[in-house]
Design a protein around this motif. Structure first.
Motif, mmCIF file in Angstrom:
data_model
loop_
_atom_site.group_PDB
_atom_site.id
_atom_site.type_symbol
_atom_site.label_atom_id
_atom_site.label_comp_id
_atom_site.label_asym_id
_atom_site.label_seq_id
_atom_site.Cartn_x
_atom_site.Cartn_y
_atom_site.Cartn_z
ATOM 1 N N GLN A 118 -9.701 2.183 -9.924
ATOM 2 C CA GLN A 118 -8.444 1.444 -9.901
ATOM 3 C C GLN A 118 -7.916 1.324 -8.478
ATOM 4 O OE1 GLN A 118 -5.376 2.822 -12.576
ATOM 5 N NE2 GLN A 118 -3.784 1.829 -11.397
ATOM 6 N N GLY A 119 -7.948 2.419 -7.723
ATOM 7 C CA GLY A 119 -7.456 2.370 -6.354
ATOM 8 C C GLY A 119 -8.244 1.401 -5.497
ATOM 9 N N GLN A 120 -9.563 1.407 -5.648
ATOM 10 C CA GLN A 120 -10.400 0.482 -4.886
ATOM 11 C C GLN A 120 -10.114 -0.963 -5.269
ATOM 12 O OE1 GLN A 120 -14.443 1.924 -5.587
ATOM 13 N NE2 GLN A 120 -13.715 4.007 -5.190
ATOM 14 N N TYR A 176 -10.050 8.521 -3.113
ATOM 15 C CA TYR A 176 -10.415 7.455 -4.039
ATOM 16 C C TYR A 176 -11.888 7.026 -3.950
ATOM 17 C CZ TYR A 176 -5.509 7.002 -5.243
ATOM 18 O OH TYR A 176 -4.246 7.247 -5.695
ATOM 19 N N TYR A 177 -12.791 7.987 -3.860
ATOM 20 C CA TYR A 177 -14.210 7.650 -3.992
ATOM 21 C C TYR A 177 -14.909 8.588 -4.988
ATOM 22 C CZ TYR A 177 -15.043 11.451 -0.574
ATOM 23 O OH TYR A 177 -15.087 12.660 0.087
ATOM 24 N N LEU A 230 0.832 -1.205 0.000
ATOM 25 C CA LEU A 230 0.000 0.000 0.000
ATOM 26 C C LEU A 230 0.862 1.248 0.000
ATOM 27 C CD1 LEU A 230 -2.978 -0.733 2.458
ATOM 28 C CD2 LEU A 230 -3.125 -0.211 0.017
ATOM 29 N N ARG A 231 1.890 1.229 0.824
ATOM 30 C CA ARG A 231 2.766 2.396 0.923
ATOM 31 C C ARG A 231 3.447 2.680 -0.416
ATOM 32 N NH1 ARG A 231 5.446 0.819 4.943
ATOM 33 N NH2 ARG A 231 7.255 -0.048 3.855
ATOM 34 N N ARG A 275 -17.497 -2.363 -12.749
ATOM 35 C CA ARG A 275 -16.203 -2.257 -13.435
ATOM 36 C C ARG A 275 -15.219 -3.351 -13.021
ATOM 37 N NH1 ARG A 275 -15.435 1.097 -17.909
ATOM 38 N NH2 ARG A 275 -16.971 2.757 -17.755
ATOM 39 N N ALA A 276 -15.480 -4.034 -11.923
ATOM 40 C CA ALA A 276 -14.481 -4.935 -11.338
ATOM 41 C C ALA A 276 -14.043 -6.021 -12.299
ATOM 42 C CB ALA A 276 -15.035 -5.556 -10.057
ATOM 43 N N TRP A 277 -14.935 -6.497 -13.165
ATOM 44 C CA TRP A 277 -14.562 -7.622 -14.022
ATOM 45 C C TRP A 277 -13.426 -7.267 -14.978
ATOM 46 C CZ3 TRP A 277 -15.035 -7.912 -19.407
ATOM 47 C CH2 TRP A 277 -15.794 -6.928 -20.031
ATOM 48 N N GLU A 278 -13.275 -5.985 -15.319
ATOM 49 C CA GLU A 278 -12.233 -5.604 -16.268
ATOM 50 C C GLU A 278 -10.828 -5.786 -15.675
ATOM 51 O OE1 GLU A 278 -14.473 -2.473 -19.158
ATOM 52 O OE2 GLU A 278 -13.773 -1.675 -17.248
ATOM 53 N N PRO A 279 -10.510 -5.202 -14.515
ATOM 54 C CA PRO A 279 -9.185 -5.495 -13.935
ATOM 55 C C PRO A 279 -9.040 -6.948 -13.499
ATOM 56 C CG PRO A 279 -10.478 -4.122 -12.443
ATOM 57 C CD PRO A 279 -11.217 -4.153 -13.738
ATOM 58 N N LEU A 280 -10.144 -7.593 -13.141
ATOM 59 C CA LEU A 280 -10.053 -8.999 -12.740
ATOM 60 C C LEU A 280 -9.700 -9.893 -13.929
ATOM 61 C CD1 LEU A 280 -13.033 -9.285 -10.240
ATOM 62 C CD2 LEU A 280 -10.591 -9.401 -9.704
ATOM 63 N N VAL A 281 -10.168 -9.534 -15.126
ATOM 64 C CA VAL A 281 -9.746 -10.272 -16.320
ATOM 65 C C VAL A 281 -8.239 -10.134 -16.500
ATOM 66 C CG1 VAL A 281 -9.817 -10.244 -18.853
ATOM 67 C CG2 VAL A 281 -11.943 -10.244 -17.553
ATOM 68 N N GLY A 282 -7.720 -8.923 -16.302
ATOM 69 C CA GLY A 282 -6.274 -8.734 -16.361
ATOM 70 C C GLY A 282 -5.562 -9.552 -15.311
ATOM 71 N N ALA A 283 -6.159 -9.637 -14.122
ATOM 72 C CA ALA A 283 -5.546 -10.429 -13.051
ATOM 73 C C ALA A 283 -5.497 -11.906 -13.422
ATOM 74 C CB ALA A 283 -6.333 -10.227 -11.758
ATOM 75 N N LEU A 284 -6.583 -12.415 -13.979
ATOM 76 C CA LEU A 284 -6.611 -13.820 -14.394
ATOM 77 C C LEU A 284 -5.587 -14.091 -15.490
ATOM 78 C CD1 LEU A 284 -10.483 -14.349 -14.418
ATOM 79 C CD2 LEU A 284 -8.857 -15.350 -12.804
#
Length: 694
Positions: free
Chosen positions: A161-163, A129-130, A85-86, A225-234
């Protein structure tokens, strides 16, 4: 938003089901992809008023990079939640703090103080970040730039992105801890894949439903929106095991780049993302990542090598800062010139200024403070710069919070005003004398002086499908008027309430923001579909047929795009639907909407900038057509009676923003409750011959 240029593009070393993956070279082509994506974002924002899909590319890349980093750490030991986080905040916050500080200064210098409160709230929302949730609650349109749009509006994606960084960090750390706890360290990647796979499916289904029910909210919603970065994660988990023949890599790379370039033209992203249509930019990004996976630079497809060239890579290194800078520069330029489009020369100027500031921010702020600082930057220099950035950040937080507290106390609804000192509409409609008196509501009071249903939460907001009803006036009376439609029907409630108390009838409200009563198959608001408006309207019409109010009160016109006002065909369809149910209709002409050309503005902003009531008003001929456009079509509906109170709002030549010492509008086009109350006598004179109740 763009992934910071300091994120590692190296494919992660991970263990999946016990197989050890190999480490591959740095992916310069993905830096170039960032550069192409940011170029598309900027170009489409400036010249085309469309969503390019570049943000969706960034979200996939952010999930890919961040998860890869977490898995590498999990593979060698603890993920390290606090250190991660830091480091992440140290990488992202300094540039953002500088941009937010610059925007705050520009706001004070260039914008009227009436905009400072909202800007201070958005500054805090961006820092913490909200911002996406802040915008979602007001359903701010991200379709195109406009002088009335916030210069910080683009930071919604940074908040998403931050969340997601926080969610992915906690999830990977928890999975890694659990696997270590039960002696299954070789299964970390597999467990993360299962977790993220389930979450991405749930998010995709949720986003798909949101497109058809509440797209305004859906666009900003982190869960959608979560599925988009999660696809990148997968993909970060799977990438080490991707082995494709040369021809397949070439096809994927060509198709991926073509889809990225064409996305903004093929799909109306503001109306469709992050629903299934977002599979186009997401799939394109996946294709480009897969095309270069587990290959050396010489083995990569020519498209990947093209993306890895120095100009594209350099642009990618500036992507984060360029994204931060381009939007506020564009919005302030449009505001200063009072235009909605930058044009060729203005757009080039915006791009030039954005690139220069992005380079300076990257070179002198991002680079020295990133995780692995260059050897040429001394520790003392980094400490001084870090202290300076922290000080600016604390000043931003303190200053904006203080302004919110101080200004918030001044935003209170105005009580009943003395009709002798404050005749309001009666000065126009009945020749009442206007003595010298301070304008009320004041500029500070105006934003809170809105209609009663808004204050009482008796109007369905943009994202509420339910029909909400409340009663006003004499709630024990048998005679009833139902006030139906959007906020332009609502802002007549204070006038109707006064009449209802005096003449003993009841008001029942059926109201929804941005939703005039409609029977259209695909109603729109701010260029976005609002299907829940259709469903809400159908339920309201059915309720009216069941409740049988004596009269239905709603609006009969709206502003026309080329000036004046009009009665849309959809309104006539509503009249037909109500008439078929044997309901009597009071159809009132809408108020002038403050605009210069096609640029909206608020009366209080203009007054705060030094304009007077006439300078801040509109020519009557620009605001209203010579004759009420509802009068002629209403003649075909025996149960529809039109009302036109334009002469109680506008003078013969101008629609001023202050009449009879009362401010007419609390925003661009809604009456203050104070002015609406002053309209009660004139509204009563128009209603009495129709109702015959007094």
């Amino acid at each position: 938003m763009p992934v910071s240029s300091t994120s590692s593009s190296t494919t992660p070393t991970a263990e999946l089901g016990g197989a050890t993956a190999r480490r591959v070279d740095y992916r310069h082509d993905l830096d170039g992809l960032r550069g192409i994506a940011i170029a598309l974002v900027v170009i489409f924002h400036i010249w085309y008023g469309r969503v390019s899909g570049g943000v969706d590319v960034f979200l996939v890349l952010s999930g890919f990079f961040f998860t890869g980093m977490l898995l590498r750490r999990a593979d060698t030991g603890s993920v390290g939640v606090v250190p991660t986080l830091r480091r992440t905040l140290r990488r992202l916050l300094p540039a953002m703090v500088v941009v937010l500080a610059a925007v705050a200064v520009a706001t004070v210098l260039l914008q009227p103080y009436t905009r400072w409160s909202d800007m201070s709230a958005q500054t805090l929302a961006s820092l913490f970040y909200y911002q996406n949730w802040y915008l979602a609650t007001s359903w701010t349109n991200y379709l195109a730039a406009d002088p009335a749009v916030s210069p910080l509006q683009h930071l919604w994606s940074m908040s998403v992105q931050g969340q997601m960084y926080l969610v992915m960090l906690v999830a990977v750390a928890a999975v890694a801890w659990g696997c270590r706890r039960f002696g299954r360290t070789r299964l970390v990647a597999l467990a993360v894949a299962g977790t993220f796979g389930a979450l991405s499916i749930a998010s995709f289904i949720y986003a798909a439903q949101g497109v058809s029910t509440q797209q305004g909210w859906n666009y900003y919603d982190t869960f959608a929106r979560a599925w988009e970065p999660l696809v990148g994660a997968l993909l970060a988990i799977a990438a080490p095991y991707i082995s494709l023949p040369r021809i397949a890599r070439s096809v994927l790379a060509i198709a991926g780049l073509a889809a990225v370039l064409a996305c903004g033209w093929l799909v109306d992203g503001a109306a469709r993302f992050p629903g299934p249509d977002a599979l186009l930019p997401v799939g394109a990004t996946v294709a480009l990542i897969a095309a270069g996976a587990n290959t050396g630079a010489a083995e990569q497809p020519w498209v990947s090598r093209l993306l890895g060239t120095a100009p594209a890579v350099r642009l990618g290194s500036l992507a984060y800062s360029l994204y931060l800078w381009h939007w506020p520069i564009l919005i302030f330029m449009l505001g200063e010139r009072n235009i909605r489009s930058a044009g060729l020369v203005g757009g080039i100027a915006v791009i030039t200024a954005s690139l220069l500031l992005a380079y300076a921010t990257n070179r002198f702020i991002e680079e020295p403070l990133r995780m692995r600082a260059e050897p040429t930057v001394s520790r003392s220099h980094r400490l001084r710069m870090g202290l300076a950035i922290s000080t600016v950040g604390l000043l931003l937080i303190g200053g904006t919070a203080v302004w919110q507290v101080i200004n918030g106390g001044k935003q209170q609804p105005v009580g009943n005003l003395d009709p002798v000192r404050y005749p309001g509409a009666e000065a126009l409609a009945n020749g009442a004398p206007v003595p010298q008196a301070e304008m009320r509501p004041t500029i500070q009071e105006a934003p809170a002086d809105n209609s009663y249903p808004t204050r009482d939460n008796c109007i369905s907001d943009f994202d509420t499908r339910a029909v909400i009803t409340c009663e006003y006036g004499d709630t024990t009376a048998e005679r009833t008027i139902a006030v139906v439609g959007n906020s332009h029907a609502e802002h007549w409630v204070p006038a109707l309430h006064e009449l209802a108390l005096a003449h003993h009838f009841r008001l029942t409200v059926f109201l929804k923001m941005g939703c005039p009563l409609t029977v259209a198959a695909e109603p729109m608001y701010k260029g976005l579909p609002i299907p829940d408006c259709r469903d809400w309207s159908q339920e309201v019409i059915d309720r009216l047929a069941e409740d049988r109010p004596d009269w239905v009160f709603t609006t009969s016109t709206r502003p026309a795009s080329d000036g004046g006002d009009e009665t849309p065909d959809d309104y006539l369809d509503v009249w037909s639907a109500l008439s078929n149910r044997d309901l009597n209709v009071l159809a009132i002409r809408d108020t002038p909407w403050l605009r210069r050309g096609d640029v909206r503005y608020r009366a209080i902003d203009c007054l705060a900038a030094g304009g007077d009531r006439f300078e801040c008003g509109m020519k009557r001929t620009d605001a209203l057509s010579p004759v009420d456009p509802a009068a002629a079509p209403a003649a075909n509906f025996p149960q529809v009676y039109t009302l036109d109170l334009s002469n109680a709002v506008c003078e013969p030549e101008v629609c001023a923003v202050v009449e009879g010492n009362i401010l007419v509008y609390h925003d661009e086009h809604h009456f203050t409750a104070s002015y609406a109350r002053s309209l009660a006598p004139e509204l009563g004179r128009h209603l009495n011959p129709i109702l015959g109740w007094w």
